[in-house]
Scaffold this active site. Structure first.
Site, mmCIF file in Angstrom:
data_model
loop_
_atom_site.group_PDB
_atom_site.id
_atom_site.type_symbol
_atom_site.label_atom_id
_atom_site.label_comp_id
_atom_site.label_asym_id
_atom_site.label_seq_id
_atom_site.Cartn_x
_atom_site.Cartn_y
_atom_site.Cartn_z
ATOM 1 N N ASP A 1 0.864 -1.173 0.000
ATOM 2 C CA ASP A 1 0.000 0.000 0.000
ATOM 3 C C ASP A 1 0.914 1.241 0.000
ATOM 4 O OD1 ASP A 1 -2.296 1.701 0.539
ATOM 5 O OD2 ASP A 1 -1.510 1.840 2.584
ATOM 6 N N ASP B 1 -0.237 5.215 0.881
ATOM 7 C CA ASP B 1 -0.436 6.228 1.921
ATOM 8 C C ASP B 1 -0.340 5.626 3.326
ATOM 9 O OD1 ASP B 1 -0.729 8.159 0.036
ATOM 10 O OD2 ASP B 1 -2.920 8.198 0.107
ATOM 11 N N ASP C 1 -1.712 -0.524 6.024
ATOM 12 C CA ASP C 1 -2.074 0.079 7.319
ATOM 13 C C ASP C 1 -3.579 0.167 7.549
ATOM 14 O OD1 ASP C 1 -2.148 2.273 5.247
ATOM 15 O OD2 ASP C 1 -2.999 3.319 6.976
#
Ligand SMILES: [Mg+2]
Length: 291
Positions: free
Chosen positions: A17, A19, A226
């Site tokens: 991922d 961001d 996250d």
């Protein structure tokens, strides 16, 4: 006894991922992860960016990171493989963007807009989305600069909207689109309309391409993220890495023998975990070759 010359080569295949995982949540920098990124590069371990961002946004970052690996964009709805990549033949005859061949998974943005425009015309639902706005308006509503807004507008498979109607009417709208195969995923300010895709599906599809395209290699997948839209990718990878996000209202708690909890948020935590994995695997290789 196994002949070492014909023994399969073990390599990592890294899906990440962006961001608040590879990129710092404040300044979008990946620099704190530069050491681990370099380890991946020198070992020939592909780094595959996997995000809800558009391909246009991600191609810029891939260029900056100097990676020529495939990309998974728009939450898994689109797989893009560079034309000159060994695996691009897997997507022969498909559409292209810049020097990438593309594969759409499921419903396209055009099809989504066909359904939602029809419903809005019939029931006068009050909402607006990227397709209603100019690039300047997207820039103003998202806070992105003009060039970033232009990249964010180039969508193939998802449509972000801002709902401006009652909750009751939202429920009607949501069930009407669900009946047509479209789901609504809440982000921060926007609701993302998309097909039945997710990052894990994109990861599994690309892993299949790697396993058939490089049959001499034993791939171990690593999935790092996250947020909640990363759960499938983290849990279905051979090694799943949860990057802590102190700003999250619902932090991820995943358990399992294959799950690693990074100690630090963002690219600092990413750097530590990926460096440790690469270094410990190369020590194992060195140890085995001495045996
Ligand atoms: Mg994230």
């Amino acid at each position: 006894m196994i002949d070492s010359a014909s023994a399969p080569v073990k390599r990592f295949l890294v899906f990440t991922d962006l961001d608040a995982t590879l990129l710092d949540h404040k300044n979008y920098s990946w620099q704190p992860a530069a050491q681990a990124i370099n380890y991946l590069e020198v070992n020939g371990y592909p780094l595959i960016l996997c995000s809800s961002k558009t391909l246009a946004e991600m191609v810029e970052l891939a260029r900056e990171l100097n990676t020529n690996s495939p990309i998974i964009s728009e939450n898994g709805a689109l797989i893009a493989i560079p034309v000159d990549h060994q695996l691009s033949g897997q997507l022969r005859g498909k559409s292209t963007y810049k020097n990438y061949r593309l594969k759409h998974d499921g419903i396209s943005r055009q099809e989504i807009l066909g359904v939602t425009d029809e419903l809005r015309g019939e029931f006068d639902y009050q909402y607006e989305g990227f397709s209603d706005w100019t690039v300047a308006e997207i820039s103003q509503k998202t806070g992105l600069n003009m060039q970033a807004a232009e990249h964010a507008a180039k969508r193939f498979a998802t449509e972000p909207i801002i709902w401006d109607d009652t909750f009751q009417r939202w429920q009607d709208f949501e069930s009407a689109i669900a009946g047509r195969g479209i789901r609504a995923v809440r982000g921060g300010r926007f609701i993302h309309l998309m097909g039945q895709t997710d990052k894990a599906k994109g990861m599994l599809q690309l892993t299949k391409y790697y396993r058939s395209g490089y049959p001499e290699t034993l791939w171990t997948t690593i999935g790092l993220g996250d947020s909640h839209n990363d759960i499938g990718m983290i849990s279905e990878a051979d090694i799943g890495v949860v990057i802590p996000n102190p700003r999250s209202v619902k932090p991820l708690h995943l358990e399992g023998a294959h799950i690693i909890q990074a100690q630090y948020p963002g690219p600092i935590g990413w750097n530590r975990v990926v460096s440790d994995l690469v270094l410990s695997s190369s020590q194992n290789v060195a140890r085995n070759s001495k045996d």
